[in-house]
Design a protein around this motif. Structure first.
Motif, mmCIF file in Angstrom:
data_model
loop_
_atom_site.group_PDB
_atom_site.id
_atom_site.type_symbol
_atom_site.label_atom_id
_atom_site.label_comp_id
_atom_site.label_asym_id
_atom_site.label_seq_id
_atom_site.Cartn_x
_atom_site.Cartn_y
_atom_site.Cartn_z
ATOM 1 N N GLY A 53 2.319 0.466 7.748
ATOM 2 C CA GLY A 53 1.804 1.790 7.395
ATOM 3 C C GLY A 53 2.841 2.604 6.641
ATOM 4 O O GLY A 53 4.016 2.246 6.578
ATOM 5 N N ALA A 79 -6.516 0.698 2.772
ATOM 6 C CA ALA A 79 -6.464 1.873 3.644
ATOM 7 C C ALA A 79 -5.749 1.641 4.967
ATOM 8 O O ALA A 79 -5.390 2.605 5.646
ATOM 9 C CB ALA A 79 -7.878 2.371 3.889
ATOM 10 N N GLY A 82 -5.549 3.974 8.083
ATOM 11 C CA GLY A 82 -6.225 5.216 7.717
ATOM 12 C C GLY A 82 -5.337 6.414 7.407
ATOM 13 O O GLY A 82 -5.833 7.545 7.405
HETATM 14 C C1 LIG Z 1 0.822 -1.824 3.003
HETATM 15 S S1 LIG Z 1 -0.641 -1.921 3.974
HETATM 16 C C2 LIG Z 1 -1.314 -0.318 3.814
HETATM 17 C C3 LIG Z 1 -1.129 0.461 5.084
HETATM 18 C C4 LIG Z 1 -1.693 1.870 5.092
HETATM 19 N N1 LIG Z 1 -1.157 2.636 4.019
HETATM 20 C C5 LIG Z 1 -1.401 2.561 6.423
HETATM 21 O O1 LIG Z 1 -0.687 3.571 6.450
HETATM 22 O O2 LIG Z 1 -1.849 2.056 7.465
HETATM 23 C C6 LIG Z 1 -1.684 -2.906 2.982
HETATM 24 C C7 LIG Z 1 -3.044 -3.165 3.626
HETATM 25 O O3 LIG Z 1 -3.867 -3.859 2.688
HETATM 26 C C8 LIG Z 1 -4.777 -4.641 3.441
HETATM 27 N N2 LIG Z 1 -5.428 -5.588 2.521
HETATM 28 C C9 LIG Z 1 -4.982 -6.783 2.075
HETATM 29 N N3 LIG Z 1 -5.866 -7.316 1.223
HETATM 30 C C10 LIG Z 1 -6.881 -6.432 1.077
HETATM 31 C C11 LIG Z 1 -8.074 -6.413 0.290
HETATM 32 N N4 LIG Z 1 -8.390 -7.410 -0.523
HETATM 33 N N5 LIG Z 1 -8.870 -5.320 0.379
HETATM 34 C C12 LIG Z 1 -8.553 -4.283 1.194
HETATM 35 N N6 LIG Z 1 -7.445 -4.271 1.974
HETATM 36 C C13 LIG Z 1 -6.622 -5.321 1.920
HETATM 37 C C14 LIG Z 1 -3.898 -5.236 4.527
HETATM 38 O O4 LIG Z 1 -4.654 -5.711 5.627
HETATM 39 C C15 LIG Z 1 -3.008 -4.037 4.880
HETATM 40 O O5 LIG Z 1 -3.528 -3.325 5.958
#
Ligand SMILES: C[S@@+](CC[C@H](N)C(=O)[O-])C[C@H]1O[C@@H](n2cnc3c(N)ncnc32)[C@H](O)[C@@H]1O
Length: 460
Positions: A53, A79, A82
């Motif tokens: 996150g 996301a 969230g």
């Molecule tokens: C760096 S994290 C983002 C975390 C978020 N900003 C938070 O504060 O919780 C990247 C996220 O992208 C998700 N993810 C990976 N591939 C994805 C896809 N094709 N579509 C949507 N989400 C995806 C992962 O599961 C992960 O939770």
């Protein structure tokens, strides 16, 4: 009666009085924006520790910079739990979030449900805790065959007795009727799983066999009491946040894939896209939640996790790769090569170099496939995000670069160029911090200096 913009400004100050309103002051410790550090202490954000996150402060700052007032719309294509959508909801801003990991999406969705009647919620917490105490008191705890109920990994994390008590909590929560309260309680218990464990449970990278130091061991903790404290804390967080938020925001938190067309988001309807995408650093999001998914019975084996989680995510880890599915000659796909020919020309020799280097490495990791797949996938995400943005708006990404097997990949530049190829007019890259220092004495790791940046892509 203050206008909505004024109300939004008041809310920022009420909720976060330690923040100065000018950007770049010490109060904004931008170096930590790419980490979950700030969010660990913030109401609601802290309901689940997600190391992937980022800081809610980065979202607030972006809202100020881009004048995101109530009634505007923001979008986060990755996301997670969230963070972007929570900040939006606090400020009365409509939001969309897309998250592909089902368990992480559940966490985000649950954190975004604030519409409880608070006295009834308190009552529901008390009766749940009372029921759990009653059942634990009348159960033959040593007779609960936890080894038959949970995968070995979960059994390794707790004493038999503690796991039996956790099991009772799980079953009682699973039996709850009301969906929002069931999710709320499920998230509360989930949050205890790592703090209550008797071994260091900070993997993915460390197997759960090293006992915590004596002082940190939770061998004798009363799980039900811990659960009650956690649910009370969550209840109180809701109260605090609801006292200061601007109601009226619509939040749509989608369990989906941001590479694909999102039919519920109209073209040209979003005022700001803000995200932190997976980094190109071989982080396995599916493995990170193994304890949680195993505990709740949502998966039992590595193969289950691959099928239900890993295969749904965009490419960013070698554990997602089955090498026989790929042809080395065409790892960067046609779409990428045709859309971003210059970047493809720079990437191809790097990918080929990785195909070579892996042969001399013990792990023989498929970084070549990972790197190419990452850009193939991010092209689709950038294209879809461009579609939903209004003209005159921005797509802001917090992102790190990487150097698998020592081959430097300027992820920031390549993604910005890809953004331009799908229509963004221009971009800016700002460095937040350098990173990777903790590996510097590890001979297995490269010594390429890495950084974390904010990329901003502008749509004319
Ligand atoms: C760096 S994290 C983002 C975390 C978020 N900003 C938070 O504060 O919780 C990247 C996220 O992208 C998700 N993810 C990976 N591939 C994805 C896809 N094709 N579509 C949507 N989400 C995806 C992962 O599961 C992960 O939770």
């Amino acid at each position: 009666m203050p206008n909505v913009k004024q109300a939004a400004a008041n809310t920022v100050d009420t909720l976060f009085p330690d923040l100065k309103r000018e950007p770049n002051t010490k109060a904004f410790d931008r170096a930590d924006w790419g980490t979950f550090k700030d969010s660990l202490r913030a109401p609601i954000h802290r309901w689940f520790t997600y190391p992937a996150g980022f800081s809610y402060k980065a979202v607030e700052e972006a809202f100020r910079l881009y004048n995101i007032a109530p009634d505007r719309t923001v979008y986060d294509p990755f996301a997670g739990t969230g963070t972007t959508n929570l900040v939006a909801k606090q400020y009365g801003v409509h939001s969309f979030g897309v998250e592909a990991h089902p368990f992480v999406q559940f966490v985000g969705q649950t954190k975004l449900f604030w519409e409880f009647d608070l006295p009834s919620l308190l009552h529901a917490i008390d009766s749940l805790i009372e029921d759990i105490y009653r059942v634990t008191e009348t159960s033959d705890i040593p007779a609960i065959a936890v080894e038959d109920l949970f995968p070995e990994l979960v059994c390794k994390c707790y004493s038999r007795e503690k796991l039996a008590r956790l099991y009772i909590c799980r079953e009682m929560i699973d039996a709850l009727q009301s969906a929002p309260f069931k999710d709320f309680a499920k998230l509360g218990l989930t949050n205890l799983l790592r703090t209550a464990s008797d071994v260091a449970a900070g993997w993915p990278y460390v197997a759960p066999q090293k006992p915590k130091s004596e002082a940190k061991t939770n061998g004798s903790v009363d799980i039900v009491k811990m659960l009650r404290s956690q649910l009370y804390l969550m209840h109180n967080d809701l109260r605090v946040v609801r006292e200061a938020y601007i109601p009226g925001a619509r939040t749509i938190f989608i369990a989906g894939d941001s590479r694909e067309y999102q039919s519920c988001i109209r073209s040209g309807s979003v005022d700001l896209a803000f995200t932190s995408p997976p980094y190109l650093n071989n982080y396995d999001y599916a493995d990170r939640t193994r304890l949680e998914t195993y505990f709740w019975g949502e998966a039992k084996t590595w193969a289950d996790i691959t099928e239900r989680v890993r295969n749904r995510l965009m490419m960013s880890a070698t554990t997602q790769i089955n090498r026989s599915d790929y042809r080395e000659a065409s790892l960067l796909n046609q779409d990428f090569c045709q859309t971003v020919p210059q970047t493809a020309a720079e990437l191809k020799p790097k990918v080929a170099e990785l195909s070579e280097r892996r042969l001399n490495k013990g792990g023989k990791k498929s970084y070549d496939i990972m790197v190419a797949g990452y850009f193939n996938d991010m092209l689709r995400v950038l294209r879809e995000t461009y579609r939903v943005l209004k003209s005159g708006s921005a797509f802001v990404l917090i992102l790190g670069d990487s150097a698998p097997y020592g081959v430097y990949i300027p992820t920031d530049e390549y993604l910005c160029e890809t953004g331009k190829a799908v229509g963004f007019a221009r971009y800016e890259i700002e460095t937040l911090r350098t990173r990777g220092g903790k590996w510097k004495n590890n001979p297995q790791r490269h010594d390429v200096a890495l950084k974390e940046c904010i990329l901003t892509l502008y749509k004319d």
